[in-house]
Design an enzyme around this catalytic site. Structure first.
Site, PDB file in Angstrom:
ATOM      1  N   THR A 105     -52.857  18.058 -39.702  1.00  0.00           N
ATOM      2  CA  THR A 105     -51.739  17.163 -39.359  1.00  0.00           C
ATOM      3  C   THR A 105     -51.855  16.695 -37.911  1.00  0.00           C
ATOM      4  O   THR A 105     -51.233  15.706 -37.542  1.00  0.00           O
ATOM      5  CB  THR A 105     -50.373  17.844 -39.580  1.00  0.00           C
ATOM      6  OG1 THR A 105     -50.345  19.090 -38.879  1.00  0.00           O
ATOM      7  CG2 THR A 105     -50.121  18.071 -41.059  1.00  0.00           C
ATOM      8  N   HIS A 154     -53.272  26.121 -48.942  1.00  0.00           N
ATOM      9  CA  HIS A 154     -53.607  25.516 -47.650  1.00  0.00           C
ATOM     10  C   HIS A 154     -55.026  25.817 -47.187  1.00  0.00           C
ATOM     11  O   HIS A 154     -55.328  25.639 -46.015  1.00  0.00           O
ATOM     12  CB  HIS A 154     -52.640  25.989 -46.569  1.00  0.00           C
ATOM     13  CG  HIS A 154     -51.288  25.339 -46.629  1.00  0.00           C
ATOM     14  ND1 HIS A 154     -51.035  24.088 -46.112  1.00  0.00           N
ATOM     15  CD2 HIS A 154     -50.117  25.773 -47.150  1.00  0.00           C
ATOM     16  CE1 HIS A 154     -49.771  23.775 -46.307  1.00  0.00           C
ATOM     17  NE2 HIS A 154     -49.180  24.781 -46.935  1.00  0.00           N
ATOM     18  N   LYS A 172     -50.689  13.079 -36.109  1.00  0.00           N
ATOM     19  CA  LYS A 172     -49.862  12.954 -34.897  1.00  0.00           C
ATOM     20  C   LYS A 172     -50.561  12.101 -33.851  1.00  0.00           C
ATOM     21  O   LYS A 172     -49.936  11.247 -33.204  1.00  0.00           O
ATOM     22  CB  LYS A 172     -49.558  14.346 -34.342  1.00  0.00           C
ATOM     23  CG  LYS A 172     -48.669  15.184 -35.236  1.00  0.00           C
ATOM     24  CD  LYS A 172     -48.775  16.659 -34.911  1.00  0.00           C
ATOM     25  CE  LYS A 172     -48.172  17.495 -36.035  1.00  0.00           C
ATOM     26  NZ  LYS A 172     -48.583  18.897 -35.997  1.00  0.00           N
ATOM     27  N   LYS A 185     -56.162  22.172 -31.105  1.00  0.00           N
ATOM     28  CA  LYS A 185     -55.959  22.858 -32.378  1.00  0.00           C
ATOM     29  C   LYS A 185     -56.404  24.308 -32.216  1.00  0.00           C
ATOM     30  O   LYS A 185     -56.988  24.686 -31.186  1.00  0.00           O
ATOM     31  CB  LYS A 185     -56.725  22.182 -33.512  1.00  0.00           C
ATOM     32  CG  LYS A 185     -58.216  21.996 -33.234  1.00  0.00           C
ATOM     33  CD  LYS A 185     -58.880  21.214 -34.359  1.00  0.00           C
ATOM     34  CE  LYS A 185     -58.524  19.748 -34.325  1.00  0.00           C
ATOM     35  NZ  LYS A 185     -57.947  19.220 -35.527  1.00  0.00           N
ATOM     36  N   ARG A 186     -56.118  25.094 -33.227  1.00  0.00           N
ATOM     37  CA  ARG A 186     -56.556  26.484 -33.231  1.00  0.00           C
ATOM     38  C   ARG A 186     -58.063  26.561 -32.997  1.00  0.00           C
ATOM     39  O   ARG A 186     -58.825  25.751 -33.515  1.00  0.00           O
ATOM     40  CB  ARG A 186     -56.192  27.101 -34.597  1.00  0.00           C
ATOM     41  CG  ARG A 186     -56.521  28.543 -34.788  1.00  0.00           C
ATOM     42  CD  ARG A 186     -55.767  29.078 -36.015  1.00  0.00           C
ATOM     43  NE  ARG A 186     -55.953  28.241 -37.185  1.00  0.00           N
ATOM     44  CZ  ARG A 186     -56.849  28.482 -38.140  1.00  0.00           C
ATOM     45  NH1 ARG A 186     -57.668  29.526 -38.045  1.00  0.00           N
ATOM     46  NH2 ARG A 186     -56.932  27.702 -39.205  1.00  0.00           N
ATOM     47  N   LYS A 242     -63.639  24.455 -37.059  1.00  0.00           N
ATOM     48  CA  LYS A 242     -63.077  23.271 -36.396  1.00  0.00           C
ATOM     49  C   LYS A 242     -64.047  22.694 -35.357  1.00  0.00           C
ATOM     50  O   LYS A 242     -63.844  21.609 -34.839  1.00  0.00           O
ATOM     51  CB  LYS A 242     -61.725  23.616 -35.762  1.00  0.00           C
ATOM     52  CG  LYS A 242     -60.663  23.955 -36.819  1.00  0.00           C
ATOM     53  CD  LYS A 242     -59.341  24.318 -36.202  1.00  0.00           C
ATOM     54  CE  LYS A 242     -58.314  24.729 -37.248  1.00  0.00           C
ATOM     55  NZ  LYS A 242     -57.843  23.602 -38.075  1.00  0.00           N
TER      56      LYS A 242
END
Length: 816
Positions: A656, A357, A660, A548-549, A554
């Protein structure tokens, strides 16, 4: 008539549980009691179907899949169970008769603290698909007493408080008080030669912890199929030491119990201290050991030897965390069952599949040899033997290549010897998969190239997916109803059926209804934001969402830079035609991740200035919603207009959240990273906003010598934004507060190339703003996004795993 009888029976069952199980009078009960009563009533149905499902497995001698994951981010169970059992209306009417609103009932359930982010949510989606597809499968993990943490915001700073999600119990789980396994730690290894001249190893003088099973039934979608999520909780091998107790030392008497049970106390103990790392390794072995004792117990009910093990058992490792399972199975087969090393190794490799991952080498798990030597001495010897034989195999394939041998070894020969768990997982598995096309290419061509050169047949791609039952049917009932009204409900179990929406994207009336649904979802989120944070946002503005985290790769920081750019343009009248925008952030930073936590503070400081600016008015708002979890995601995602997927190209394995948000009609602004690429291929380049460098360009710029300061000097808007942040515009009480953020990108390398992508990102956001002003065109593209999301169902992902890795045929079961 039948419906009325079912509703009356459900009412009676709920009342019976409240009175006889909780010992309360229904007329004086709290809303929480009605939630518990309804949960027990639904659980009764689940157990009936679960028992029937288990019987069918034994009757058919089915091959079973065991999905091992340290996280299962299942969220709330009530709503998902009602959807999959097809009893939403029945339950709603029954509870209304009892004087309760279903919306209030749902809010009584605490999100299960069993995961952190995408890894755990993926595992939860997979469980739903296992059950819906009728695959004989089990999810195995740990029943954490406390989740990661409950995030509070104080003066703009993240504050971590305990996530005591089990404080009021969990009516969905079944505690198996008679189902214990002993898990051993420490001790030493005795070696001796048996009567046949074979060297035998015995692990002795160990410390014991007991693992107790807690089961949660997971229903498939309207198919009478219910599978099991089995989580292990740690119990002491004895409640207290009688020797200490009788001697009057009451604290020491219970100390062993407390230490033992700390193993399942909290999700992801802090790993920046040695005690935390040791506990994390203990957790990994604890659940793996208990799981394999359970697997073999079940296998031996029908089999006398291990000849058929790989025909009856498939084990999937969700990332490297469970990879200690490889030497554990070898220990069981060789030390306990008496198989030869060669036979045991063939079985082991044939049993395991490994899902990777991450694409970042620093995120690959490693453990100090010294820690293994102390905690799991027998497993260390097994890993050494696996490595010895593996190095011989490397020499045979690549004679004389010492550098390759060192790179591929399971043991990293550094100042402190480390065990490379990803290498162990690759060597000990017959399948190694990435979770998006790009991710798998990076694994093959860069990260694990040496292993791919040696075992090309093992590597494959399985692009992640999400369950449409949770992420559209449950999370977005208004949009689900509109879709079902026009194309039927087959899409719920066959997401490709959404393709039927394509012609409707040209229907003006359908577009209007589509926009009405989005507006209603946005109004609901706006009400929540005001209730929670007292911030008024305009439901007519673009809801620009990044949830998100919080992590540097990110690039929430890039989003903040754009928000400040918009702020500057608006107050100077340079962006008069831009669409009003509400920028929504949500996510948690790891407790020890100082820079990520400083970014959270920056978001709040920018929000404080922007939201109170008379010059900006209602054209821009910035919001940070605290304690992001599955339930909060279900509020935000249906209301999103724009989905921010802006990680540096080549850093996100898949993602993911992007799926969504697209499934709920948000348009994506993103880099060519992870699954963004495949989403673009499915929805069409014209229906997604792509910006920034490609992975190849990122690598090329790094290799040629990236100079972030040059971007700062050349772009006056960027310079102004960074100067405002670095010089205290947003933190007048502490002007140097955000200087470390600016320094990290100007003078410390800008690891994730925020400045290199800034200009492209801002230009892309201008296109976003222009399109949003054309409501009908935006709606058309939104419809086309949803229509083309069929590929990203977790049902498709699991079918691929089943056929290509586990050797299982899949067929969706239908209720009669």
């Amino acid at each position: 008539m039948e419906d009325t009888k079912r509703i009356e029976k459900l009412e009676s069952t709920v009342k019976n549980y409240i009175e006889h199980h909780l010992g309360k009078d229904c007329e004086r009960s709290h809303i929480f009691d009605f939630y518990v009563g309804l949960a027990y009533a639904i659980r009764d149905r689940l157990i009936e179907e679960w028992l029937a499902t288990q019987r069918s497995y034994y009757k058919t001698k089915a091959k079973r899949v065991y999905y091992l994951s340290l996280e299962f981010l299942v969220g709330r169970t009530l709503g998902n169970s009602m959807v999959n059992l097809g009893i939403e209306n029945e339950c709603t009417q029954a509870m209304e008769t009892l004087g309760c609103k279903m919306e209030d009932i749902r809010e009584q359930e605490w999100d299960a603290g069993l995961g952190n982010g995408g890894l755990g949510r993926l595992a939860a989606c997979f469980l739903d698909s296992f059950a819906t597809l009728g695959i004989p499968a089990y999810g195995y993990g740990i029943r954490y007493e406390y989740g990661l943490f409950y995030q509070k915001i104080k003066d703009g700073y993240q504050v971590e408080t305990p996530d005591n999600w089990l404080r009021y119990g969990n009516p969905w789980e079944i505690a198996r008080h008679g189902h214990f396994f002993s898990v051993r730690f420490h001790g030493r290894v005795d070696q001796h030669t048996d009567s046949n001249g074979i060297l035998r190893n015995e692990w002795v003088d160990t410390e014991e912890v007991m693992a107790m099973a807690c089961d949660t039934p997971i229903p498939g979608y309207r198919n009478d199929n219910v599978i099991n999520m089995r989580l292990w909780t740690a119990k002491s091998s004895r409640d207290f030491d009688l020797h200490f107790f009788n001697g009057g030392n009451y604290i020491n008497a219970v100390e062993n119990k407390a230490k033992s049970e700390s193993i399942s106390k909290v999700l992801y103990p802090a790993d920046h201290i040695m005690e935390g790392r040791l506990l994390r390794l203990k957790q990994q072995y604890f659940f793996v050991s208990a799981t394999f004792q359970d697997i073999i117990r079940r296998y031996k009910k029908d089999e006398l030897c291990f000849d058929n093990f790989t025909k009856r058992v498939a084990v999937q490792l969700n990332d490297t965390h469970p990879s200690i399972a490889i030497p554990e199975l070898m220990r069981i087969l060789v030390d306990i069952e008496g198989l030869s090393w060669e036979d045991a190794w063939d079985i082991t490799v044939g049993t395991f599949g490994y899902t990777n991952h991450t694409v970042m080498p620093e995120a690959l798990e490693k453990w100090p040899v010294s820690m293994f030597e102390n905690l799991l001495p027998r497993h260390l010897l097994i890993i050494y033997e696996i490595n010895r034989r593996f190095l011989e195999e490397i020499n045979w394939h690549f004679p004389g290549d010492a550098e390759k041998r060192n790179r591929m070894s399971l043991i990293e020969e550094a100042d402190e010897k480390m065990i490379r768990m990803a290498h162990l997982a690759i060597v000990g598995s017959h399948s190694v998969n990435g979770v998006s096309k790009l991710h798998t290419e990076i694994l093959r061509d860069q990260l694990f190239k040496d292993f791919y050169d040696m075992y090309p047949e093992r590597f494959n791609n399985k692009t992640n997916g999400i369950t449409p039952r949770r992420w559209l049917r449950k999370a977005n009932p208004l949009l689900s109803e509109l879709i079902t009204e026009h194309i039927g409900d087959r899409w719920i179990s066959d997401l490709d059926d959404l393709k039927k929406l394509v012609p409707l994207s040209e229907d003006r009336e359908f577009r209007e209804r589509w926009m009405d649904v989005k507006t209603e979802n946005k109004k609901r989120l706006a009400e929540y934001i005001f209730k929670k944070d007292r911030i008024k946002v305009d439901a007519g503005s673009m809801f620009d969402v990044q949830v998100k985290r919080i992590h540097e790769y990110k690039r929430q920081l890039l989003n903040v830079l754009h928000a400040v750019t918009l702020y500057n343009r608006i107050r100077r009248g340079k962006d008069e035609n831009a669409a009003p925008r509400t920028v929504i952030f949500s996510g948690k930073a790891a407790p020890s991740y100082w820079m990520a936590k400083l970014v959270i503070k920056l978001v709040h400081s920018v929000a404080n200035v922007v939201n109170h600016s008379k010059e900006v008015g209602g054209k821009l708002k910035v919001v940070f919603l605290s304690n992001y979890n599955v339930s909060l995601a279900e509020r935000i995602i249906p209301a999103a207009d724009l989905s921010e997927q802006i990680s540096t190209a080549g850093t996100e394995a898949s993602g993911t959240g992007n799926m969504k948000l697209s499934l709920n009609g948000a348009l994506t602004i993103g880099t060519l990273d992870g699954a963004n690429i495949e989403i673009m291929e499915e929805v069409g380049r014209d229906n997604i906003f792509i910006f920034g460098m490609t992975p190849e360009e990122v690598t090329g710029l790094k290799n040629s010598g990236y100079d972030p300061y040059s971007y700062y000097e050349k772009n006056s808007e960027l310079k102004e934004v960074l100067d405002m942040i670095g010089n205290g515009y947003f933190s007048p009480e502490n002007t140097g507060l955000f200087k470390p953020v600016v320094d990290s990108i100007l003078y410390q390398g800008d690891t994730y190339m925020v400045l290199a992508d800034y200009e492209s990102y801002v230009e892309c956001q201008e296109r976003v703003g222009r399109l949003y002003n054309d409501k009908y065109e935006w709606a058309r593209k939104s419809i086309l996004n949803v229509a083309n999301m069929g590929r990203f169902s977790s049902d498709r992902t699991i079918k691929e795993y089943a056929k290509e890795i586990w050797g299982i045929d899949t067929e969706i079961k239908k209720s009669l």
